[in-house]
Scaffold this motif. Structure first.
Motif, PDB file in Angstrom:
ATOM      1  N   THR B  51     -42.847   5.130  -0.848  1.00  0.00           N
ATOM      2  CA  THR B  51     -43.898   4.116  -1.003  1.00  0.00           C
ATOM      3  C   THR B  51     -45.094   4.656  -1.788  1.00  0.00           C
ATOM      4  OG1 THR B  51     -44.979   4.796   1.016  1.00  0.00           O
ATOM      5  CG2 THR B  51     -43.263   3.107   1.226  1.00  0.00           C
ATOM      6  N   GLN B  52     -44.973   5.903  -2.226  1.00  0.00           N
ATOM      7  CA  GLN B  52     -46.085   6.599  -2.899  1.00  0.00           C
ATOM      8  C   GLN B  52     -47.325   6.632  -2.011  1.00  0.00           C
ATOM      9  OE1 GLN B  52     -45.882   8.477  -5.381  1.00  0.00           O
ATOM     10  NE2 GLN B  52     -44.072   7.854  -6.548  1.00  0.00           N
ATOM     11  N   CYS B  53     -47.115   6.921  -0.732  1.00  0.00           N
ATOM     12  CA  CYS B  53     -48.248   7.004   0.193  1.00  0.00           C
ATOM     13  C   CYS B  53     -49.085   8.262  -0.030  1.00  0.00           C
ATOM     14  CB  CYS B  53     -47.746   6.959   1.641  1.00  0.00           C
ATOM     15  SG  CYS B  53     -46.909   8.479   2.137  1.00  0.00           S
ATOM     16  N   MET B  54     -48.512   9.224  -0.757  1.00  0.00           N
ATOM     17  CA  MET B  54     -49.195  10.470  -1.150  1.00  0.00           C
ATOM     18  C   MET B  54     -49.507  11.415   0.016  1.00  0.00           C
ATOM     19  SD  MET B  54     -49.076  10.440  -4.245  1.00  0.00           S
ATOM     20  CE  MET B  54     -50.190  11.597  -4.963  1.00  0.00           C
ATOM     21  N   CYS B  60     -47.634  20.588   0.588  1.00  0.00           N
ATOM     22  CA  CYS B  60     -46.726  21.617   0.062  1.00  0.00           C
ATOM     23  C   CYS B  60     -47.485  22.922  -0.188  1.00  0.00           C
ATOM     24  CB  CYS B  60     -46.085  21.143  -1.245  1.00  0.00           C
ATOM     25  SG  CYS B  60     -45.113  22.475  -1.998  1.00  0.00           S
ATOM     26  N   PRO B  61     -47.072  24.005   0.461  1.00  0.00           N
ATOM     27  CA  PRO B  61     -47.783  25.283   0.279  1.00  0.00           C
ATOM     28  C   PRO B  61     -47.547  25.908  -1.093  1.00  0.00           C
ATOM     29  CG  PRO B  61     -45.989  25.528   1.891  1.00  0.00           C
ATOM     30  CD  PRO B  61     -45.957  24.105   1.421  1.00  0.00           C
ATOM     31  N   ASP B  62     -46.588  25.375  -1.846  1.00  0.00           N
ATOM     32  CA  ASP B  62     -46.275  25.973  -3.142  1.00  0.00           C
ATOM     33  C   ASP B  62     -46.600  25.052  -4.307  1.00  0.00           C
ATOM     34  OD1 ASP B  62     -45.107  28.620  -2.569  1.00  0.00           O
ATOM     35  OD2 ASP B  62     -43.803  27.413  -1.286  1.00  0.00           O
ATOM     36  N   PRO B  66     -45.221  17.722  -7.965  1.00  0.00           N
ATOM     37  CA  PRO B  66     -46.177  17.369  -9.013  1.00  0.00           C
ATOM     38  C   PRO B  66     -46.677  15.927  -8.846  1.00  0.00           C
ATOM     39  CG  PRO B  66     -44.004  17.960  -9.926  1.00  0.00           C
ATOM     40  CD  PRO B  66     -43.855  17.889  -8.454  1.00  0.00           C
ATOM     41  N   VAL B  67     -47.933  15.739  -9.206  1.00  0.00           N
ATOM     42  CA  VAL B  67     -48.538  14.403  -9.111  1.00  0.00           C
ATOM     43  C   VAL B  67     -49.079  14.035 -10.491  1.00  0.00           C
ATOM     44  CG1 VAL B  67     -50.406  13.042  -8.072  1.00  0.00           C
ATOM     45  CG2 VAL B  67     -49.179  14.733  -6.694  1.00  0.00           C
ATOM     46  N   LYS B  68     -48.774  12.775 -10.910  1.00  0.00           N
ATOM     47  CA  LYS B  68     -49.321  12.290 -12.182  1.00  0.00           C
ATOM     48  C   LYS B  68     -49.751  10.845 -12.007  1.00  0.00           C
ATOM     49  CE  LYS B  68     -48.474  12.492 -17.072  1.00  0.00           C
ATOM     50  NZ  LYS B  68     -47.572  11.932 -18.071  1.00  0.00           N
ATOM     51  N   ASP B  69     -50.927  10.529 -12.456  1.00  0.00           N
ATOM     52  CA  ASP B  69     -51.476   9.165 -12.333  1.00  0.00           C
ATOM     53  C   ASP B  69     -51.347   8.664 -10.899  1.00  0.00           C
ATOM     54  OD1 ASP B  69     -51.902   9.272 -15.079  1.00  0.00           O
ATOM     55  OD2 ASP B  69     -49.931   8.382 -15.530  1.00  0.00           O
ATOM     56  N   ASP B  74     -40.688  14.021  -9.207  1.00  0.00           N
ATOM     57  CA  ASP B  74     -39.617  14.780  -8.553  1.00  0.00           C
ATOM     58  C   ASP B  74     -40.036  16.256  -8.399  1.00  0.00           C
ATOM     59  OD1 ASP B  74     -37.284  15.238  -7.252  1.00  0.00           O
ATOM     60  OD2 ASP B  74     -35.955  14.919  -8.986  1.00  0.00           O
ATOM     61  N   TYR B  75     -39.314  16.954  -7.528  1.00  0.00           N
ATOM     62  CA  TYR B  75     -39.683  18.315  -7.166  1.00  0.00           C
ATOM     63  C   TYR B  75     -39.668  19.297  -8.339  1.00  0.00           C
ATOM     64  CZ  TYR B  75     -39.549  17.019  -2.286  1.00  0.00           C
ATOM     65  OH  TYR B  75     -39.825  16.441  -1.090  1.00  0.00           O
ATOM     66  N   ASP B  76     -40.528  20.267  -8.222  1.00  0.00           N
ATOM     67  CA  ASP B  76     -40.484  21.432  -9.117  1.00  0.00           C
ATOM     68  C   ASP B  76     -39.599  22.465  -8.406  1.00  0.00           C
ATOM     69  OD1 ASP B  76     -40.878  23.858 -10.357  1.00  0.00           O
ATOM     70  OD2 ASP B  76     -43.040  23.955  -9.944  1.00  0.00           O
ATOM     71  N   TYR B  77     -38.303  22.378  -8.695  1.00  0.00           N
ATOM     72  CA  TYR B  77     -37.355  23.252  -7.987  1.00  0.00           C
ATOM     73  C   TYR B  77     -37.425  24.710  -8.433  1.00  0.00           C
ATOM     74  CZ  TYR B  77     -35.187  19.191  -5.766  1.00  0.00           C
ATOM     75  OH  TYR B  77     -34.948  18.076  -5.008  1.00  0.00           O
ATOM     76  N   ASP B  78     -38.157  24.990  -9.500  1.00  0.00           N
ATOM     77  CA  ASP B  78     -38.359  26.392  -9.892  1.00  0.00           C
ATOM     78  C   ASP B  78     -39.209  27.138  -8.870  1.00  0.00           C
ATOM     79  OD1 ASP B  78     -36.889  26.397 -12.155  1.00  0.00           O
ATOM     80  OD2 ASP B  78     -38.586  26.205 -13.550  1.00  0.00           O
ATOM     81  N   HIS B  79     -40.045  26.365  -8.165  1.00  0.00           N
ATOM     82  CA  HIS B  79     -40.980  27.027  -7.252  1.00  0.00           C
ATOM     83  C   HIS B  79     -40.842  26.606  -5.792  1.00  0.00           C
ATOM     84  CE1 HIS B  79     -42.852  27.571 -11.270  1.00  0.00           C
ATOM     85  NE2 HIS B  79     -43.065  28.781 -10.793  1.00  0.00           N
TER      86      HIS B  79
END
Ligand code: SF4
Ligand code: SF4
Lengths: 393, 102
Positions: B51-54, B60-62, B66-69, B74-79
């Motif tokens: 629902t994009q409740c944010m 997230c401790p890492d 990512p958040v835009k506008d 989707d997740y940054d699976y590199d980190h």
């Protein structure tokens, strides 16, 4: 013109600190080094220096504060002894591995226990592998001179390592002797301004100091640190030559006393060298070819040079004012023996543990050592190599 | 510290080139350290349920959401280390937690 004075070894080191005018001194009092920060805090109170004096709550904090100050870009110093040095242990390694040129006045005292406040070398000998450069001093003059040279050595571009300047607790730290001091301005110009290329207070270049260093990097850092220690031998000699030009006082990696043509000799550290020199003179007057080698630089260990200076000796006694509990001898003995292995194998070499916990070492004791060396030299019989002098049998 | 080596360190750096004492010169370099391979469990975002409740991004401790506008991506699976905090936080069951495949 040099200034002629009468100072104790502690006063001499405190005066050197005043002339250096470091950015930070952080110290906690411990006998017999207490006087150094005590005198220095008076200089601070009198406005004779503009040093930030940090009266910390422990030696661990003293070294931590020095590390912080040095990382920030400052000249940082401390003074300690015995258990104070032991409490710094963790931070000694961090100072050295972070390549921070901190200067320490280490006034040698027996490490507890049992508790003892008098002199031996168990404190600094225990710290010998912490990555600090170690300079030893026979008397107040050498303590003063070494302390001034220490800055130039540690802060050198190729070195960047902390330096510990040692002298014997009470024996030289509290004995007042004649001394020649440099004028303040000469000390200032000799040491120069400390301008590190990278430091934490530089807002234009954010840096991180002392980060987590996992298996991918730690080994390379240790290799590089070892190289700095190797490089330091050359720099110690360069600084000594420059110091000699300024003062006329000659310093080397070690001092050879009547060693050239000697047949029997001692290797010794700090004030007992003075006692032993008197004995050497007496023996020489009686035709005995006695000599001695006094260590000034213990870290880095000048192995090649020592092997070269000792190679003609017939019987050698290594004098250790510290036990190592290796069950085969003291720390200096181990170094000297490994130095001579393969380079001067013919030397008969024995170890004497002496003067622990401030036990008096008299000229008679040293004479006994030389006469036992004469026997070894004559008979070729070495006997027990791990010996004691001055302990009640 | 006087030292001329200010290059970022990579795992092939040689001992003569490494920065003395491990001094670090490039700020914000934690991004270069890919911690995604530490993960044993993996959060999966179910976009249809979100629902994009944010609520999840700040927990997230890492910083791996990512958040835009004002919308999460989707997740940054590199980190993402797979701690599962975001999974617990989501009130709309829009995140599942599955075993990391090799
Ligand atoms: S599992 Fe943990 S690390 Fe990964 S995105 Fe969620 S909160 Fe961040
Ligand atoms: S907490 Fe759940 S619903 Fe809210 S933004 Fe995150 S994934 Fe979407």
């Amino acid at each position: 013109m040099a200034i002629r004075e009468r100072l104790s070894g502690n006063e001499a080191m405190a005066v050197a600190m005043r002339q250096i005018n470091p950015d930070v001194v952080a110290a906690f009092p411990i006998t017999p080094s207490t006087e150094i920060p005590q005198y220095f805090s008076q200089f601070v109170a009198n406005g004779e220096v503009d040093t930030e004096f940090v009266a910390v709550e422990s030696e661990h904090s003293a070294m931590s504060a020095c590390i912080g100050a040095a990382a920030a870009g400052g000249r940082a110093m401390t003074a300690t002894s015995a258990n104070g040095l032991a409490l710094m242990w963790e931070m000694l390694y961090i100072a050295a591995s972070s390549r921070l040129p901190i200067t320490m006045a280490c006034v040698n005292r027996a490490l507890s226990g049992p508790i003892n406040i008098h002199n031996d070398h168990s404190d600094s000998m225990g710290a010998r592998d912490s990555g600090w450069i170690q300079l030893y001093s026979e008397n107040n003059q050498e303590a003063y001179d070494n302390f001034i040279q220490a800055l130039r050595i540690g802060e050198h571009d190729d070195i960047m390592l902390p330096v510990m300047v040692c002298q014997d607790g009470f024996i030289t730290s509290h004995a007042v002797e004649n001394i020649e001091l440099l004028e303040d301005d000469k000390v200032k110009s000799f040491i120069g301004e400390y301008e590190p290329d990278h430091y934490m207070l530089n807002s234009k270049e954010p840096i991180g100091v002392g980060p987590l260093d996992l298996p991918a990097y730690y080994f390379e850092h240790k290799r590089q640190q070892a190289e700095a220690m190797k490089n330091s031998k050359k720099i110690i000699l360069e600084v000594a030559r420059e110091f000699e030009k300024l003062t006329g006082r000659k310093y080397d990696l070690f001092e050879e006393y009547k060693l050239n043509d000697a047949e029997i000799a001692l290797v010794i550290i700090n004030s007992t060298a003075g006692t032993a020199k008197t004995v050497v003179d007496k023996l020489r007057a009686n035709g005995v070819k006695a000599g001695l080698l006094k260590i000034r630089v213990f870290r880095p260990f000048p192995a090649e040079e020592i092997a070269n200076a000792l190679k003609h000796i017939k019987a050698l006694a290594v004098m250790d004012k510290a036990e190592s509990f290796s069950a085969v001898g003291g720390p200096l003995f181990a170094e000297i023996k490994s130095t001579l292995y393969g380079t001067a194998d013919g030397i008969k070499i024995v170890n004497y543990i002496y003067g622990l916990g401030g036990r008096d070492v008299k000229a008679d004791d040293i004479e006994t050592v030389y006469s036992q060396l004469s026997d070894i030299s004559k008979t070729g019989n070495i006997g027990e190599t791990y010996r004691y002098i001055g302990v009640r049998q | 510290m006087r030292n001329k080596n200010t290059k970022p360190m990579t795992p092939d750096v040689k001992w003569k080139e490494i920065t003395p004492g491990g001094m670090i010169f490039d700020a914000g370099n934690a991004e270069d350290f890919k911690t995604g391979d530490w993960r044993a469990m993996k959060p999966i975002w179910i976009i249809e349920k979100c629902t994009q409740c944010m609520l999840c991004p700040p927990t997230c401790p890492d910083m791996s959401i990512p958040v835009k506008d004002s919308k999460r991506l989707d997740y940054d699976y590199d980190h993402c280390k797979g701690c599962g905090v975001c999974v617990e936080v989501c009130p709309f069951d829009a995140i599942t937690f599955v075993k990391e495949e090799d």
